[in-house]
Design a protein around this motif. Structure first.
Motif, PDB file in Angstrom:
ATOM      1  N   GLN A  72       0.830  -1.199   0.000  1.00 31.75           N
ATOM      2  CA  GLN A  72       0.000   0.000   0.000  1.00 31.75           C
ATOM      3  C   GLN A  72       0.867   1.254   0.000  1.00 31.75           C
ATOM      4  O   GLN A  72       0.582   2.221  -0.703  1.00 31.75           O
ATOM      5  CB  GLN A  72      -0.940   0.015   1.207  1.00 31.75           C
ATOM      6  CG  GLN A  72      -1.979   1.133   1.154  1.00 31.75           C
ATOM      7  CD  GLN A  72      -2.968   1.059   2.288  1.00 31.75           C
ATOM      8  OE1 GLN A  72      -2.642   0.621   3.382  1.00 31.75           O
ATOM      9  NE2 GLN A  72      -4.192   1.484   2.043  1.00 31.75           N
ATOM     10  N   GLY A  75       2.169   1.766  -3.400  1.00 26.98           N
ATOM     11  CA  GLY A  75       1.152   2.048  -4.403  1.00 26.98           C
ATOM     12  C   GLY A  75       1.005   0.927  -5.397  1.00 26.98           C
ATOM     13  O   GLY A  75       0.684   1.151  -6.571  1.00 26.98           O
ATOM     14  N   SER A  76       1.227  -0.316  -4.928  1.00 29.13           N
ATOM     15  CA  SER A  76       1.191  -1.479  -5.811  1.00 29.13           C
ATOM     16  C   SER A  76      -0.173  -2.157  -5.803  1.00 29.13           C
ATOM     17  O   SER A  76      -0.488  -2.923  -4.889  1.00 29.13           O
ATOM     18  CB  SER A  76       2.264  -2.489  -5.391  1.00 29.13           C
ATOM     19  OG  SER A  76       2.128  -3.683  -6.131  1.00 29.13           O
ATOM     20  N   SER A  77      -0.966  -1.898  -6.828  1.00 25.19           N
ATOM     21  CA  SER A  77      -2.259  -2.579  -6.958  1.00 25.19           C
ATOM     22  C   SER A  77      -2.055  -4.077  -7.167  1.00 25.19           C
ATOM     23  O   SER A  77      -2.837  -4.889  -6.675  1.00 25.19           O
ATOM     24  CB  SER A  77      -3.050  -1.999  -8.129  1.00 25.19           C
ATOM     25  OG  SER A  77      -3.314  -0.631  -7.938  1.00 25.19           O
ATOM     26  N   ARG A  80      -1.302  -5.647  -3.697  1.00 19.21           N
ATOM     27  CA  ARG A  80      -2.423  -5.494  -2.762  1.00 19.21           C
ATOM     28  C   ARG A  80      -3.537  -6.482  -3.112  1.00 19.21           C
ATOM     29  O   ARG A  80      -4.098  -7.136  -2.227  1.00 19.21           O
ATOM     30  CB  ARG A  80      -2.966  -4.068  -2.819  1.00 19.21           C
ATOM     31  CG  ARG A  80      -2.086  -3.053  -2.147  1.00 19.21           C
ATOM     32  CD  ARG A  80      -2.195  -3.056  -0.649  1.00 19.21           C
ATOM     33  NE  ARG A  80      -3.437  -2.430  -0.195  1.00 19.21           N
ATOM     34  CZ  ARG A  80      -3.771  -2.286   1.082  1.00 19.21           C
ATOM     35  NH1 ARG A  80      -2.975  -2.752   2.033  1.00 19.21           N
ATOM     36  NH2 ARG A  80      -4.901  -1.702   1.432  1.00 19.21           N
ATOM     37  N   SER A 161       7.252  -5.427  -5.995  1.00 20.16           N
ATOM     38  CA  SER A 161       6.239  -4.436  -6.368  1.00 20.16           C
ATOM     39  C   SER A 161       6.819  -3.354  -7.262  1.00 20.16           C
ATOM     40  O   SER A 161       6.205  -2.953  -8.263  1.00 20.16           O
ATOM     41  CB  SER A 161       5.636  -3.792  -5.112  1.00 20.16           C
ATOM     42  OG  SER A 161       4.869  -4.714  -4.373  1.00 20.16           O
ATOM     43  N   PRO A 188      -6.292   4.683  -0.874  1.00 12.37           N
ATOM     44  CA  PRO A 188      -5.006   5.321  -0.550  1.00 12.37           C
ATOM     45  C   PRO A 188      -4.587   5.016   0.884  1.00 12.37           C
ATOM     46  O   PRO A 188      -5.424   4.779   1.762  1.00 12.37           O
ATOM     47  CB  PRO A 188      -5.296   6.820  -0.731  1.00 12.37           C
ATOM     48  CG  PRO A 188      -6.520   6.885  -1.583  1.00 12.37           C
ATOM     49  CD  PRO A 188      -7.327   5.667  -1.244  1.00 12.37           C
TER      50      PRO A 188
END
Length: 203
Positions: A72, A75-77, A80, A161, A188
């Protein structure tokens, strides 16, 4: 979309075919991140060996919570979602949604909140970390080996990531992720000025 020319499943051979088959058995399909990272299959297998060594030492629950926090912060979709699906095997969806939205207010024990804060800081600004950060983990009961494992779990997630983000690899949404959990996992990061610990009352 990545510019990499990944090996199609029908053309995979050798170690790459073995990696693809392992994902088909465990996941039912071969994710884009597996196809991208297995362009160097020896490195991919070394990565899997590393994460198994860390997770078996740290414990699956702690490993997955650290992984979710680090992913998170990065910012790794990709990670996650993938690890959100894996975490569903050990944490029910209602609590996982709460953890995904803000792990400080999800009823977690103090030690788990502390290690997730640590993973966030490592992933956001490792150069700013000092002995105080490790001491905070020791103060909530982690042994030196556990502190090393937490650090390695978060750092390993940064490797994977950030590689996927740098290569613009497509994000796969695993089956079994509800819309509500999907949205929570991609929310976020809730940042705080100073680590808040305490978790659930009596935890």
């Amino acid at each position: 979309m990545t510019i990499l020319k990944m090996t199609p499943e029908a053309e995979a051979s050798g170690l790459t075919a073995e990696i693809y088959e392992a994902d088909r058995r465990s996941l039912g399909y071969v994710p884009s991140h597996t196809q991208a990272m297995s362009l160097n299959p020896e490195a991919y297998l070394a990565w899997e060996s590393l994460t198994r060594a860390i997770s078996s030492s740290l414990g699956l629950r702690r490993y997955e919570l650290v992984t979710l926090a680090a992913a998170q912060a990065i910012g790794s979709s990709h990670c996650r979602l993938a690890h959100g699906k894996k975490t569903l095997t050990i944490i029910d969806e209602e609590q996982l949604r709460a953890i995904a939205r803000d792990f400080h207010d999800a009823g977690l024990p103090e030690a788990e909140v502390a290690m997730m804060d640590y993973a966030v800081k490592l992933s956001a600004d490792a150069a700013a970390m000092t002995d105080t950060d490790a001491q905070q983990l020791r103060d909530v009961g982690f042994s030196d080996r556990e502190i090393a494992d937490i650090t390695m779990a978060a750092a390993a997630r940064n490797f994977f990531s950030r590689a996927l983000l740098a290569l613009a690899v497509d994000t796969d949404v695993p089956e079994g992720i509800s819309d509500e959990l999907h949205d929570a996992l991609l929310a976020p990061l809730v940042r705080v000025d100073a680590p808040r610990t305490g978790g659930a009352a009596g935890a």
